[in-house]
Design a protein around this motif. Structure first.
Motif, PDB file in Angstrom:
ATOM      1  N   MET A   1      15.230 -24.885 -10.513  1.00 22.33           N
ATOM      2  CA  MET A   1      16.284 -24.183 -11.812  1.00 22.33           C
ATOM      3  C   MET A   1      15.223 -22.422 -11.576  1.00 22.33           C
ATOM      4  SD  MET A   1      15.238 -26.194 -14.804  1.00 22.33           S
ATOM      5  CE  MET A   1      13.969 -27.267 -14.567  1.00 22.33           C
ATOM      6  N   GLY A   2      15.107 -22.198 -10.230  1.00 23.36           N
ATOM      7  CA  GLY A   2      13.961 -20.933  -9.446  1.00 23.36           C
ATOM      8  C   GLY A   2      15.595 -19.373 -10.351  1.00 23.36           C
ATOM      9  N   ALA A   3      16.298 -19.334 -10.197  1.00 21.58           N
ATOM     10  CA  ALA A   3      17.312 -19.143 -10.014  1.00 21.58           C
ATOM     11  C   ALA A   3      17.761 -18.489 -11.543  1.00 21.58           C
ATOM     12  CB  ALA A   3      18.756 -18.866  -9.278  1.00 21.58           C
ATOM     13  N   LEU A   4      17.418 -19.160 -12.603  1.00 21.31           N
ATOM     14  CA  LEU A   4      17.836 -19.315 -13.984  1.00 21.31           C
ATOM     15  C   LEU A   4      16.775 -18.341 -14.857  1.00 21.31           C
ATOM     16  CD1 LEU A   4      18.854 -22.839 -14.914  1.00 21.31           C
ATOM     17  CD2 LEU A   4      19.974 -21.255 -14.346  1.00 21.31           C
TER      18      LEU A   4
ATOM     19  N   ASP B   1       8.114 -22.915 -19.946  1.00 20.88           N
ATOM     20  CA  ASP B   1       7.083 -23.846 -19.880  1.00 20.88           C
ATOM     21  C   ASP B   1       8.177 -25.198 -19.442  1.00 20.88           C
ATOM     22  OD1 ASP B   1       4.932 -25.816 -18.525  1.00 20.88           O
ATOM     23  OD2 ASP B   1       3.713 -24.952 -20.141  1.00 20.88           O
ATOM     24  N   ILE B   2       8.375 -25.305 -17.929  1.00 19.33           N
ATOM     25  CA  ILE B   2       8.769 -26.390 -17.359  1.00 19.33           C
ATOM     26  C   ILE B   2       7.995 -26.964 -16.354  1.00 19.33           C
ATOM     27  CG2 ILE B   2      11.436 -26.821 -16.321  1.00 19.33           C
ATOM     28  CD1 ILE B   2      12.815 -25.116 -17.058  1.00 19.33           C
ATOM     29  N   PRO B   3       7.574 -28.749 -16.402  1.00 17.94           N
ATOM     30  CA  PRO B   3       6.672 -29.110 -15.214  1.00 17.94           C
ATOM     31  C   PRO B   3       7.211 -29.175 -13.811  1.00 17.94           C
ATOM     32  CG  PRO B   3       6.577 -30.434 -17.207  1.00 17.94           C
ATOM     33  CD  PRO B   3       7.851 -28.765 -17.540  1.00 17.94           C
ATOM     34  N   LEU B   4       9.184 -29.856 -14.305  1.00 25.65           N
ATOM     35  CA  LEU B   4       9.976 -29.528 -13.162  1.00 25.65           C
ATOM     36  C   LEU B   4      10.897 -29.194 -12.492  1.00 25.65           C
ATOM     37  CD1 LEU B   4      10.880 -33.627 -13.669  1.00 25.65           C
ATOM     38  CD2 LEU B   4       8.657 -32.660 -12.618  1.00 25.65           C
ATOM     39  N   LEU B   5      10.347 -27.745 -12.338  1.00 28.47           N
ATOM     40  CA  LEU B   5      11.352 -26.570 -12.680  1.00 28.47           C
ATOM     41  C   LEU B   5      11.662 -26.272 -10.849  1.00 28.47           C
ATOM     42  CD1 LEU B   5      11.028 -22.613 -14.070  1.00 28.47           C
ATOM     43  CD2 LEU B   5      11.094 -23.195 -11.220  1.00 28.47           C
ATOM     44  N   VAL B   6      10.769 -26.392 -10.007  1.00 21.51           N
ATOM     45  CA  VAL B   6      10.893 -26.550  -8.566  1.00 21.51           C
ATOM     46  C   VAL B   6      11.395 -27.479  -7.920  1.00 21.51           C
ATOM     47  CG1 VAL B   6       9.808 -26.601  -6.603  1.00 21.51           C
ATOM     48  CG2 VAL B   6       8.989 -25.119  -8.736  1.00 21.51           C
TER      49      VAL B   6
ATOM     50  N   GLY C   1       4.218 -25.681 -12.715  1.00 21.33           N
ATOM     51  CA  GLY C   1       2.891 -26.420 -12.187  1.00 21.33           C
ATOM     52  C   GLY C   1       2.742 -27.799 -11.609  1.00 21.33           C
ATOM     53  N   GLY C   2       1.670 -28.404 -11.209  1.00 22.84           N
ATOM     54  CA  GLY C   2       2.180 -29.524 -10.845  1.00 22.84           C
ATOM     55  C   GLY C   2       0.892 -29.775 -12.081  1.00 22.84           C
ATOM     56  N   ILE C   3       0.383 -31.059 -12.061  1.00 21.89           N
ATOM     57  CA  ILE C   3       0.242 -31.872 -13.372  1.00 21.89           C
ATOM     58  C   ILE C   3      -1.419 -31.477 -13.178  1.00 21.89           C
ATOM     59  CG2 ILE C   3      -0.124 -34.199 -12.623  1.00 21.89           C
ATOM     60  CD1 ILE C   3      -0.025 -35.389 -15.277  1.00 21.89           C
ATOM     61  N   GLY C   4      -1.727 -31.162 -14.056  1.00 23.49           N
ATOM     62  CA  GLY C   4      -3.443 -30.916 -14.331  1.00 23.49           C
ATOM     63  C   GLY C   4      -3.787 -29.129 -13.799  1.00 23.49           C
TER      64      GLY C   4
ATOM     65  N   ARG D   1       6.035 -25.320  -4.650  1.00 23.90           N
ATOM     66  CA  ARG D   1       6.301 -24.030  -5.196  1.00 23.90           C
ATOM     67  C   ARG D   1       6.071 -22.880  -4.733  1.00 23.90           C
ATOM     68  NH1 ARG D   1       2.603 -29.621  -7.309  1.00 23.90           N
ATOM     69  NH2 ARG D   1       3.885 -30.153  -8.858  1.00 23.90           N
ATOM     70  N   ARG D   2       4.701 -22.640  -3.879  1.00 22.46           N
ATOM     71  CA  ARG D   2       5.066 -21.133  -3.197  1.00 22.46           C
ATOM     72  C   ARG D   2       6.328 -20.558  -3.153  1.00 22.46           C
ATOM     73  NH1 ARG D   2       0.121 -18.410  -2.390  1.00 22.46           N
ATOM     74  NH2 ARG D   2      -1.013 -20.267  -2.253  1.00 22.46           N
ATOM     75  N   ALA D   3       7.176 -21.636  -2.179  1.00 26.79           N
ATOM     76  CA  ALA D   3       8.222 -20.911  -1.920  1.00 26.79           C
ATOM     77  C   ALA D   3       8.980 -19.662  -3.086  1.00 26.79           C
ATOM     78  CB  ALA D   3       8.856 -22.030  -1.439  1.00 26.79           C
ATOM     79  N   ALA D   4       9.272 -21.336  -4.392  1.00 30.10           N
ATOM     80  CA  ALA D   4       9.791 -20.737  -5.808  1.00 30.10           C
ATOM     81  C   ALA D   4       8.981 -19.528  -6.621  1.00 30.10           C
ATOM     82  CB  ALA D   4      10.330 -21.830  -6.045  1.00 30.10           C
ATOM     83  N   ALA D   5       8.144 -19.640  -5.814  1.00 35.99           N
ATOM     84  CA  ALA D   5       7.186 -18.296  -6.520  1.00 35.99           C
ATOM     85  C   ALA D   5       7.808 -16.927  -6.938  1.00 35.99           C
ATOM     86  CB  ALA D   5       5.320 -18.867  -7.006  1.00 35.99           C
ATOM     87  N   ASP D   6       7.889 -16.344  -7.834  1.00 35.10           N
ATOM     88  CA  ASP D   6       7.375 -14.881  -7.412  1.00 35.10           C
ATOM     89  C   ASP D   6       6.352 -14.886  -8.184  1.00 35.10           C
ATOM     90  OD1 ASP D   6      10.006 -14.461  -7.567  1.00 35.10           O
ATOM     91  OD2 ASP D   6      10.958 -15.560  -9.282  1.00 35.10           O
ATOM     92  N   VAL D   7       5.355 -15.071  -8.733  1.00 33.70           N
ATOM     93  CA  VAL D   7       3.645 -15.067  -9.475  1.00 33.70           C
ATOM     94  C   VAL D   7       3.118 -16.077  -8.786  1.00 33.70           C
ATOM     95  CG1 VAL D   7       1.977 -13.693 -11.182  1.00 33.70           C
ATOM     96  CG2 VAL D   7       4.866 -13.104 -10.764  1.00 33.70           C
ATOM     97  N   TRP D   8       2.044 -15.962  -7.894  1.00 30.31           N
ATOM     98  CA  TRP D   8       1.266 -17.359  -7.788  1.00 30.31           C
ATOM     99  C   TRP D   8       0.396 -16.802  -8.338  1.00 30.31           C
ATOM    100  CZ3 TRP D   8       2.266 -21.959  -5.570  1.00 30.31           C
ATOM    101  CH2 TRP D   8       1.261 -22.307  -4.735  1.00 30.31           C
ATOM    102  N   LEU D   9      -0.308 -17.850  -9.465  1.00 31.71           N
ATOM    103  CA  LEU D   9      -1.722 -17.633 -10.126  1.00 31.71           C
ATOM    104  C   LEU D   9      -2.364 -18.731 -10.055  1.00 31.71           C
ATOM    105  CD1 LEU D   9       0.039 -17.697 -13.987  1.00 31.71           C
ATOM    106  CD2 LEU D   9      -1.318 -15.312 -12.532  1.00 31.71           C
ATOM    107  N   ASP D  10      -3.728 -18.808  -9.461  1.00 34.98           N
ATOM    108  CA  ASP D  10      -4.591 -19.150  -8.687  1.00 34.98           C
ATOM    109  C   ASP D  10      -5.612 -19.666  -9.930  1.00 34.98           C
ATOM    110  OD1 ASP D  10      -6.551 -20.500  -7.699  1.00 34.98           O
ATOM    111  OD2 ASP D  10      -6.499 -19.660  -6.290  1.00 34.98           O
ATOM    112  N   ASN D  11      -5.675 -21.129 -10.632  1.00 39.77           N
ATOM    113  CA  ASN D  11      -5.983 -21.293 -11.761  1.00 39.77           C
ATOM    114  C   ASN D  11      -7.290 -22.234 -11.239  1.00 39.77           C
ATOM    115  OD1 ASN D  11      -7.048 -21.673 -14.276  1.00 39.77           O
ATOM    116  ND2 ASN D  11      -5.872 -23.356 -14.511  1.00 39.77           N
ATOM    117  N   SER D  12      -7.771 -22.310 -10.345  1.00 38.69           N
ATOM    118  CA  SER D  12      -9.083 -22.694  -9.420  1.00 38.69           C
ATOM    119  C   SER D  12     -10.725 -22.663  -9.838  1.00 38.69           C
ATOM    120  CB  SER D  12      -9.344 -22.566  -8.021  1.00 38.69           C
ATOM    121  OG  SER D  12      -7.917 -23.655  -7.352  1.00 38.69           O
TER     122      SER D  12
END
Length: 406
Positions: free
Chosen positions: A120-123, A111-116, A8-11, A165-176
């Motif tokens: 690295m998603g396929a790993l 927990d990988i900030p720069l996964l997208v 996820g993005g910083i913050g 990030r949305r294209a890479a996400a299997d699960v999208w967690l909205d923390n707003s």
């Protein structure tokens, strides 16, 4: 072992999700913490950095002076490459040690900030993305972390976009939402998907759905793309091509919520050789159709050699994403028909409408056998006449249009 990528993005609040998952029993490997660990005083990493950039990157107490390192290492691409050449292998090696030390039945969350950004998603068996609107993230960084606004915006701009990030996400967690707003959602994810997924992966169980049609989902192609990336990693050179096929590959068509994928191989022996790697990746073998079967339901279209319809079928262990993966030999009728049917239905609205009606009838037939365990077989039998005629019509369309499985 189930491996989850968290980003996820910083913050955005990755640490919040990590904490919840750790409290529930996950093994969390934080790449930022690992990156700090490998350059602590007395480590191989710190010594290598000093050898590369000099003593000026050290504080008086011998610890790494991160601002000083940034000043010399991020000034140009060559210096950044030198930094990465020192740190990345050490982080990778330590991460591997931590993951391999986890129990065989663990759910490991990395927990990988720069996964997208690192593709690295396929790993991972699944990728979780924590989301917060960009302006809210800036506010949190400025007000809660004391970061200058221009610095916060620069960091956001250097990272992946929300669409990426949305294209890479299997699960999208909205923390707003408010603090604690994600707790129940993450707990449900843990109990209903991650824990069963790990058990299925470990025991070789496959998730199957009854024949029920779902409205067309515009996210099916992205889901298939992520699945195909994982399959390429599992198959390597054993696959000649991997394609999204079946009803979910036809835009706008109602379908069973099952992603169909075809892996094209050079021979049935090559398909059998992939059984182990696919099972290890969470896609166990569920069916082997061979020419020895007394009355194969796949020998449509009057092909003279039923062996040319042989295939291997694998399922998936993920409760949140049922899949069916067919391994077929390059150039054989079954392999060509899977691609031809998809392209014909995409091009021919009348054929799509007829196919949909046939599927609706088949679902009604299958519903009558819902309690007998024969619903899937009934569904396939009800569709067989349409496929037999559809094979001929699709071949005629291919001849008229010059179609080929390019």
């Amino acid at each position: 072992m189930l491996r989850i990528g968290l980003t996820g993005g910083i913050g955005a609040g990755k640490s919040t999700v990590s904490r919840i998952l750790a409290d529930l029993g996950a093994v969390v490997v934080d790449s930022d913490l690992v990156a700090r660990e490998v350059v602590e005083p007395g480590t191989e990493g710190l010594a290598a950095l000093v050898a590369e950039f000099g003593d000026s990157i050290l504080q008086p107490d011998g610890r790494l002076d991160r601002p000083a390192l940034a000043a010399v290492a991020f000034g140009d691409d060559e210096s950044r490459a030198r930094l990465n050449a020192v740190v990345h292998p050490l982080v990778g090696r330590r991460t591997t040690e931590l993951v391999e030390s986890a129990a065989a039945d663990a759910v490991v969350v990395q927990d990988i900030p720069l996964l997208v950004e690192g593709r690295m998603g396929a790993l991972f068996n699944l990728v979780l993305v924590v989301y917060v609107d960009a302006e809210e993230r800036v506010r949190r960084l400025v007000e809660l972390r004391g970061m200058p606004e221009h610095d916060a915006r620069a960091r956001l701009a250097a990272q992946a976009t929300d669409d990426q990030r949305r294209a890479a996400a299997d699960v999208w967690l909205d923390n707003s939402g408010p603090q604690g707003g994600l707790d129940a959602e993450v707990k449900a994810l843990w109990e209903q998907r991650l824990v069963p997924f790990e058990e299925n992966l470990r025991t070789g169980a496959v998730v199957r759905l009854r024949p029920v049609l779902a409205p067309a989902d515009p996210s099916w192609p992205d889901q298939a793309r992520r699945l195909i990336e994982r399959l390429w990693l599992a198959c390597g050179a054993g696959a000649l091509r991997i394609d999204h096929v079946g009803s979910t590959s036809v835009p706008g068509l109602e379908a069973k919520d099952v992603i169909d994928v075809q892996i094209t191989v050079s021979s049935i022996a090559a398909a059998d050789a992939l059984a182990g790697p696919l099972a290890a990746a969470g896609f166990p073998l569920i069916e082997s159709i061979t020419s020895d079967d007394p009355k194969p339901d796949y020998a449509i279209g009057g092909e003279s050699d039923p062996a040319l319809w042989d295939k291997r079928t694998h399922g998936g262990a993920d409760p949140g994403r049922p899949v069916e993966i067919s391994l077929r030999v390059d150039g054989w009728p079954g392999q060509r028909f899977a691609l031809l049917l998809r392209d014909w239905l995409r091009a021919d609205a009348a054929a799509r409408a007829e196919f949909l009606e046939a599927k609706r009838v088949a679902v009604r037939w299958a519903a009558a056998d819902a309690d007998t365990g024969e619903a899937t077989a009934t569904y396939a039998a009800a569709l067989a006449p349409w496929f037999d005629l559809g094979y001929q019509r699709a071949c005629e369309w291919a001849e008229r249009t010059g179609w080929s499985p390019s």
